[in-house]
Design a protein around this motif. Structure first.
Motif, short mmCIF file in Angstrom:
data_model
loop_
_atom_site.label_atom_id
_atom_site.label_comp_id
_atom_site.label_asym_id
_atom_site.label_seq_id
_atom_site.Cartn_x
_atom_site.Cartn_y
_atom_site.Cartn_z
N PRO A 251 -13.46 0.14 -0.52
CA PRO A 251 -14.80 -0.44 -0.69
C PRO A 251 -15.09 -1.64 0.21
N GLU A 252 -14.09 -2.19 0.86
CA GLU A 252 -14.28 -3.33 1.76
C GLU A 252 -13.42 -3.12 2.99
N ILE A 253 -13.88 -3.59 4.13
CA ILE A 253 -13.14 -3.42 5.38
C ILE A 253 -11.99 -4.41 5.45
N LEU A 254 -10.77 -3.90 5.60
CA LEU A 254 -9.57 -4.71 5.81
C LEU A 254 -8.77 -4.08 6.93
N ASP A 255 -8.46 -4.84 7.96
CA ASP A 255 -7.68 -4.31 9.07
C ASP A 255 -6.19 -4.45 8.75
N LEU A 256 -5.51 -3.32 8.61
CA LEU A 256 -4.09 -3.29 8.24
C LEU A 256 -3.18 -3.07 9.45
N THR A 257 -3.75 -2.94 10.63
CA THR A 257 -2.99 -2.52 11.81
C THR A 257 -1.75 -3.38 12.04
N ASP A 258 -1.90 -4.69 11.97
CA ASP A 258 -0.78 -5.59 12.25
C ASP A 258 0.11 -5.84 11.04
N ARG A 259 -0.17 -5.14 9.93
CA ARG A 259 0.65 -5.33 8.73
C ARG A 259 1.75 -4.27 8.62
N ARG A 260 1.94 -3.50 9.66
CA ARG A 260 2.90 -2.41 9.64
C ARG A 260 4.33 -2.91 9.46
N THR A 261 5.09 -2.17 8.64
CA THR A 261 6.53 -2.36 8.53
C THR A 261 7.19 -1.07 9.00
N ASP A 262 8.02 -1.16 10.02
CA ASP A 262 8.66 0.04 10.57
C ASP A 262 9.68 0.61 9.60
N VAL A 263 9.57 1.91 9.34
CA VAL A 263 10.59 2.63 8.59
C VAL A 263 11.57 3.26 9.57
N SER A 264 11.02 3.76 10.69
CA SER A 264 11.81 4.28 11.79
C SER A 264 10.95 4.18 13.04
N ALA A 265 11.41 4.71 14.14
CA ALA A 265 10.66 4.60 15.39
C ALA A 265 9.30 5.28 15.30
N ARG A 266 9.19 6.31 14.50
CA ARG A 266 7.95 7.07 14.43
C ARG A 266 7.28 7.03 13.05
N VAL A 267 7.80 6.21 12.17
CA VAL A 267 7.26 6.10 10.81
C VAL A 267 7.04 4.63 10.48
N GLY A 268 5.87 4.31 9.94
CA GLY A 268 5.57 2.95 9.54
C GLY A 268 4.79 2.90 8.25
N ASP A 269 4.99 1.83 7.47
CA ASP A 269 4.29 1.63 6.21
C ASP A 269 3.22 0.54 6.37
N TYR A 270 2.06 0.78 5.75
CA TYR A 270 0.96 -0.18 5.76
C TYR A 270 0.64 -0.52 4.31
N PRO A 271 0.74 -1.80 3.91
CA PRO A 271 0.56 -2.18 2.50
C PRO A 271 -0.88 -1.99 2.06
N THR A 272 -1.06 -1.63 0.79
CA THR A 272 -2.41 -1.42 0.26
C THR A 272 -2.70 -2.28 -0.97
N GLY A 273 -1.74 -3.11 -1.40
CA GLY A 273 -1.99 -3.98 -2.55
C GLY A 273 -1.80 -3.27 -3.87
N ALA A 274 -2.38 -3.85 -4.92
CA ALA A 274 -2.24 -3.31 -6.27
C ALA A 274 -3.34 -2.30 -6.56
N TRP A 275 -3.02 -1.33 -7.42
CA TRP A 275 -3.95 -0.24 -7.73
C TRP A 275 -4.13 -0.07 -9.23
N GLY A 276 -5.33 0.36 -9.61
CA GLY A 276 -5.61 0.88 -10.93
C GLY A 276 -6.13 2.29 -10.76
N ALA A 277 -7.03 2.71 -11.65
CA ALA A 277 -7.70 4.01 -11.48
C ALA A 277 -8.88 3.79 -10.55
#
Length: 433
Positions: A251-277
Motif C-alpha cells: 500500500p505504500e512505496i518502499l525501495d527494498l533494493t539496497d536491503r538485500r541479504t545474500d543467501v548465495s551468489a544468485r539468491v538474495g532475501d529482501y525484508p518485508t517487516g511484520a505481517w498480519g492478514a
C-alpha cells in the motif's frame, strides 16, 4: 502459488513476451497472508511497542497538548500483555514510562500509570531523532517480543548530522518497524521517508495536531494486527542477471533494493517487516545477461520468487521471459506493472523536485515538479496537483508546463508540498482485467 499449510499466496503479474534482443523483465508480485485461514497468521504473537514523542521547544502550546492525548490513546489501544514504553525526545531521549530503561507489560494498572506520566510531558530543547531511535533499539533488544513496532512523532527537522542520523537508522534496521509522523509546519518529508524506508514503516504528515489521536489509534490497531515477523521476499535469478530494483509498491512505496541479504551468489532475501492478514504488491525488475537471451518462441525463467520465513518456504511464483517478433504481444503492457511504474515515478519526481527547490536549483525543480504535475494529472490525482500548485504556477497540467513560484514566508506553502511528497507514496491497487 501457495504452500498448502502456510496461508500465504504469491501471484505474479507480467507480460512475459519480450521483443527480440530485449533483456529487461518486469513483474508485480502480489503477496497475500491469511488466505484461507492458514497457519502463518495467528493470534497473540508476543509484541512490543515504543512510542516516541517529540518534546522539543517548538512542540509547545497546542501541539504538546494534542501529542499527550494521542500518546494516551495509543497506550489505551495496546492489548493486554504487550510490552511497551513511552519516550520523550528532544536533544536526547528520556524515559517517560516506565521510569527505568525497560519495557512495561500492558494491563489496566500500567496503562493508567503510563497515561498519568504522559500528562507531564513538557516542551523544551532541540531535535535529535537518532538518539530517540537508539533508545528504542536498546529497549527492543532487551525484550524477546517477535513483533516490534514503534511510532515516531516530530514537528521539526532533525538537528543531527546526516552521518549520525544514518548510523542510527542502520543500527535499527531489521530490528523493529517504525511509523513516522510529522505535525505542524517545520518537519521534513525527506527525513520521514528515510525512517520509513530504513525501518519498513509508513510516513505521513499533517498541519493540524487535532488529527493525531485518530492517527495514533489507527497505527496501534494496525500494529496489534501483526502476527508474524521475519518474512522475506527471496529472489533467485539466472547466471549473469542483475536485479535492477525491488520495491514494495502497495500500500505504500518502499525501495527494498539496497536491503538485500545474500543467501548465495544468485539468491538474495529482501525484508518485508511484520505481517498480519493483509496483501501487498512488490515490483521486481531484472536485467538478463544479453548472452543468455533466448531465441524467438523460447521461454526462460527470469526469476524465481519465494516468500520465506527462515528456512520455511511459504509461497512461490515464477517470472518468465518469452521472446517474440509479434509486436502486438511484445508491446502489450501489463496494467498493474504500468500502474505502479507511474506511481513510483510520480513519487520520485516530487521528492527530487522539492529537494532541488530546497537547494536553490530552480531549473531542476521546475522540470521535476512539472513532470510530477503531468503524472498526477494523468493518474487523476487532483489532490496532489492542488498541493503542488502551492509551489508552482500550473500553466498546462496536461503537459506539465509550470513555473516555480518565488519562496514566501508562508510556511503553509512549504508544508503542503511536503504533504504532497508523502501522499504520493501511498498507492491504490489496480487489478488487471
Amino acid at each position: 502459488m501457495t504452500e498448502p499449510s502456510s496461508g500465504v499466496v504469491a501471484e505474479v503479474f507480467q507480460n512475459e513476451y519480450l521483443p527480440e534482443g530485449a533483456t529487461v523483465v518486469d513483474a508485480v508480485v502480489t503477496v497475500t497472508a491469511g488466505a484461507g485461514g492458514g497457519g502463518t497468521v495467528r493470534a497473540g504473537a508476543p509484541a512490543a511497542e515504543v512510542i516516541m514523542i517529540d518534546c522539543s521547544g517548538s512542540m509547545s502550546g497546542d501541539r504538546i497538548v494534542q501529542a499527550r492525548k494521542a500518546a494516551a490513546v495509543a497506550v489505551d489501544t495496546l492489548r493486554d500483555g504487550v510490552a511497551f514504553a513511552v519516550v520523550a525526545g528532544s536533544d536526547w531521549a528520556q524515559m517517560v514510562y516506565p521510569e527505568q530503561q525497560v519495557l512495561a507489560v500492558a494491563d489496566d494498572r500500567t496503562r493508567s500509570a503510563a497515561k498519568q506520566a504522559i500528562r507531564h510531558l513538557k516542551a523544551g530543547g532541540g531535535t535529535q531523532i537518532g538518539t530517540w531511535l537508539t533508545l528504542a533499539r536498546e529497549l527492543f533488544l532487551a525484550d524477546r517480543a517477535e513483533i516490534r513496532h514503534a511510532i515516531l512523532l516530530t514537528d521539526g527537522r532533525n538537528g543531527e548530522s546526516e552521518r549520525t542520523f544514518q548510523a542510527a537508522l542502520d543500527q535499527c534496521a531489521g530490528l523493529f518497524v517504525c511509523d513516522s509522523r510529522g505535525v505542524g509546519q517545520n518537519w521534513s518529508a525527506a527525513e520521514l521517508i528515510k525512517v520509513a524506508e530504513a525501518l519498513l514503516g509508513t510516513a505521513d504528515g499533517m498541519k493540524d495536531p487535532a488529527g493525531l489521536e485518530a492517527d495514533f489509534r489507527s497505527m496501534i490497531e494496525a500494529a496489534m494486527g501483526k502476527t508474524v515477523a521475519g518474512i522475506a521476499l527471496r529472489l533467485w535469478t539466472p547466471a549473469g542477471a542483475r536485479i535492477r530494483f525491488v520495491k514494495q509498491v502497495h500500500p505504500e512505496i518502499l525501495d527494498l533494493t539496497d536491503r538485500r541479504t545474500d543467501v548465495s551468489a544468485r539468491v538474495g532475501d529482501y525484508p518485508t517487516g511484520a505481517w498480519g492478514a493483509e496483501s501487498r504488491d512488490y515490483h521486481l525488475s531484472v536485467e538478463l545477461d544479453p548472452g543468455t537471451v533466448g531465441v524467438l518462441g523460447e521461454e526462460k525463467l527470469a526469476a524465481r520468487v519465494s516468500v520465506v520465513r527462515g528456512d520455511d518456504v511459504l509461497a512461490k511464483g515464477l517470472v518468465r521471459a518469452v521472446w517474440t517478433d509479434e509486436e502486438v504481444k511484445s508491446t502489450r503492457l501489463n496494467k498493474r506493472v504500468a500502474h505502479y511504474t507511474g506511481a513510483a515515478e510520480l513519487a520520485s519526481a516530487i521528492q527530487e523536485g522539492l529537494a532541488a527547490r530546497e537547494a536553490g536549483d530552480t531549473v531542476t525543480a521546475t522540470a521535476r515538479l512539472g513532470r510530477a504535475v503531468r503524472l498526477a494529472t494523468e493518474s487523476g490525482r487532483s489532490d496532489t496537483v492542488q498541493l503542488l500548485a502551492r509551489v508552482v504556477e500550473v500553466q498546462d497540467a496536461r503537459t506539465g508546463t509550470v513555473q516555480l513560484k518565488r519562496r514566501s514566508d508562508n510556511k503553509d506553502v512549504d508544508i503542503d508540498a511536503e504533504i504532497a511528497a508523502l501522499g504520493s507514496r501511498k498507492t491504490t491497487r489496480m487489478r488487471p482485467s
